[in-house]
Design an enzyme around this catalytic site. Structure first.
Site, short mmCIF file in Angstrom:
data_model
loop_
_atom_site.label_atom_id
_atom_site.label_comp_id
_atom_site.label_asym_id
_atom_site.label_seq_id
_atom_site.Cartn_x
_atom_site.Cartn_y
_atom_site.Cartn_z
N HIS A 1 1.22 -0.63 -0.42
CA HIS A 1 -0.13 0.18 0.23
C HIS A 1 0.54 1.04 0.24
CE1 HIS A 1 -4.04 1.71 0.33
NE2 HIS A 1 -3.62 2.39 1.50
N LYS B 1 -10.29 6.19 -3.50
CA LYS B 1 -9.33 7.36 -3.16
C LYS B 1 -7.81 6.94 -4.05
CE LYS B 1 -7.33 8.14 1.64
NZ LYS B 1 -7.69 8.91 3.01
N LYS C 1 -3.36 7.47 -3.90
CA LYS C 1 -2.83 8.31 -3.15
C LYS C 1 -1.45 8.61 -4.39
CE LYS C 1 -3.13 7.12 0.69
NZ LYS C 1 -4.21 8.07 2.04
N ASP D 1 -4.95 11.83 -2.59
CA ASP D 1 -4.95 11.90 -1.23
C ASP D 1 -3.04 12.20 -1.77
OD1 ASP D 1 -4.39 12.41 1.47
OD2 ASP D 1 -4.86 10.48 2.39
N GLU E 1 -7.36 15.53 -1.25
CA GLU E 1 -6.78 15.33 0.51
C GLU E 1 -5.99 16.10 0.92
OE1 GLU E 1 -8.46 11.54 1.81
OE2 GLU E 1 -7.39 12.08 3.33
N ASP F 1 -7.22 16.37 6.82
CA ASP F 1 -6.94 14.94 7.19
C ASP F 1 -6.14 15.78 7.75
OD1 ASP F 1 -6.91 12.88 8.49
OD2 ASP F 1 -5.71 11.76 6.08
N LYS G 1 -10.84 11.22 12.37
CA LYS G 1 -10.33 9.81 12.35
C LYS G 1 -10.05 9.92 14.37
CE LYS G 1 -7.55 9.33 8.70
NZ LYS G 1 -6.71 9.48 7.81
N GLU H 1 -14.16 6.04 4.47
CA GLU H 1 -13.22 4.74 4.26
C GLU H 1 -12.67 3.76 4.57
OE1 GLU H 1 -9.92 7.99 2.95
OE2 GLU H 1 -9.45 8.11 4.97
C1 MUC Z 1 -4.16 8.65 4.90
O1 MUC Z 1 -3.93 10.31 4.88
O2 MUC Z 1 -5.68 9.04 4.28
C2 MUC Z 1 -6.61 6.32 5.11
C3 MUC Z 1 -6.90 5.71 3.66
C4 MUC Z 1 -5.36 5.07 3.14
O3 MUC Z 1 -5.98 3.74 1.91
O4 MUC Z 1 -4.28 5.55 3.74
C5 MUC Z 1 -5.05 6.41 5.20
C6 MUC Z 1 -4.26 7.31 5.68
MG MG Z 2 -5.17 10.98 3.89
#
Ligand code: MUC
Ligand code: MG
Length: 371
Positions: free
Chosen positions: A21, A166, A168, A197, A223, A248, A272, A325
């Protein structure tokens, strides 16, 4: 009814992920859950979890530090004491321990689980009462490879498991990241919501350029594009672009939420439980957001089932305009609960039993616990 805490035990539980991941600051191959068991009077047992991402690469508390804060400082404060509810518990913890919201979140969760079991009600009832029985759940495509992400997204759409994703980004050049995001958007179709994000990876100049390109390409939400300390930058971006910003890392507690909103931030906050210090504390941030007209999103620190369920009980009591999520358990090869959560049709069910409504598998806990 007061709950008397008798003892607190803590484990570090290492569980591999189903695939790498990849985030802007780290690539995860394993997740470490800090698991807490709170034994209370009359044999009532509450469970909690504190989980972060990539050791110290995401947040200021590592799994090892969370365990140490609990065992060395927090457990001695709480054991042998009675608490009428989570407010009294938080008062005691905050009077003697600064920060350490991840550790406090695990303990607040375990306390709520115990109190719910003692009263015979779900944790959501202690938090105000559930408005929803099922909550929407997106999935994060983060293999690090555009084609693999497209394949994974198409498979999950075909299976009906998720209908929003989402991505990254932030680890590579802006142009590469934008190409990646827009290729996935084009491949999965207009009906599918695609968000990104950046995990703080851009400076403000890069963010201005990136936001424009992502907005033009039909990305729905951006994000945390810039560092968490750049409050003014986040406010500026939120006012300059139509594509909304999801704060976030910049918004952990209600105080952060208040400062951003007072400065004119528009967009959404990712709640969170770990950032805020527990489900009750996270809902205080939700109230600040609601008062300021900022939208809400149910965020994860990629927790296992225990931390995920604690969050779900909290998120079920408020309207999440951007959904949630809470897919953490699906990213792990295994878990430490007897019955997995029910994920289907882009949603997850909030358990209805007393407390958190899930049962820990002691054999699995022992198997995965670090020696
Ligand atoms: C984050 O920063 O959002 C949440 C979902 C994901 O894939 O990573 C986390 C952390
Ligand atoms: Mg995030």
């Amino acid at each position: 009814m007061s709950i008397t805490i008798e003892s607190i035990a803590c484990w570090l539980v290492d569980i591999p992920t189903i695939r790498p991941h990849k985030l802007s600051m780290t690539t995860m191959g394993c997740q470490t859950l800090t698991i807490v068991r709170m034994t209370c009077a009359q044999g009532v047992v509450g469970w909690g979890e504190a989980t972060t991402i990539g050791g110290l690469s995401y947040g200021a508390e590592s799994p090892e530090a969370i365990k140490s804060a609990i065992e060395t400082y927090l457990a001695p404060l709480l054991c042998g004491q009675s608490f009428s509810g989570p407010a009294a518990l938080a008062e005691t913890m905050n009077a003697s321990v600064k920060g350490n919201t991840f550790a406090k979140s695990a303990l607040e969760t375990a306390f709520l689980d115990a109190q719910g079991k003692a009263l015979g009600v779900p944790v959501s009832t202690l938090l105000g009462g559930a408005l929803y029985e099922r909550l929407p759940v997106l999935w994060t495509l983060a293999s690090g490879d555009t084609n693999k992400d497209i394949e994974e997204g198409k498979r999950l759409l075909a299976e009906g498991r998720h209908n929003a994703f989402k991505l990254k980004i932030g680890a590579r050049e802006l142009a590469t990241d934008v190409r990646h995001a827009l290729a996935i958007k084009a491949a999965l179709g207009d009906e599918v919501s695609i968000r990104v994000d950046v995990n703080q990876a851009w400076d403000l100049t890069t963010a201005m350029k990136g936001m424009r390109q992502l907005q033009d390409g039909g990305i729905d939400l951006v994000e945390q594009p810039i560092p968490l300390w750049d409050t003014q930058g986040l406010i500026t971006l939120s006012q300059r672009f139509e594509v909304p910003i999801l704060a976030d890392e910049a918004v952990a507690t209600r105080h952060d939420g208040y400062a951003l909103a007072r400065g004119g931030f528009t967009g959404a906050y990712a709640l969170k439980i770990a950032k805020a210090g527990g489900p009750v504390q996270a809902l205080k941030l939700a109230q600040v957001a609601q008062a300021a007209g900022v939208a809400l999103y149910g965020g994860t620190m990629l927790e296992g089932s225990l931390g995920t369920v604690a969050s779900l009980h909290a998120w079920s009591t408020v309207r999440m305009q951007w959904g949630t999520e809470m897919f953490g358990p699906l990213l792990l090869k295994d878990d430490i609960v007897v019955r997995p959560l029910d994920f289907s049709h882009g949603q997850v069910s909030v358990p209805k039993g007393p407390g958190l409504g899930i049962e820990i598998d002691d054999d699995k806990l022992r198997h995965y616990a670090r020696q």
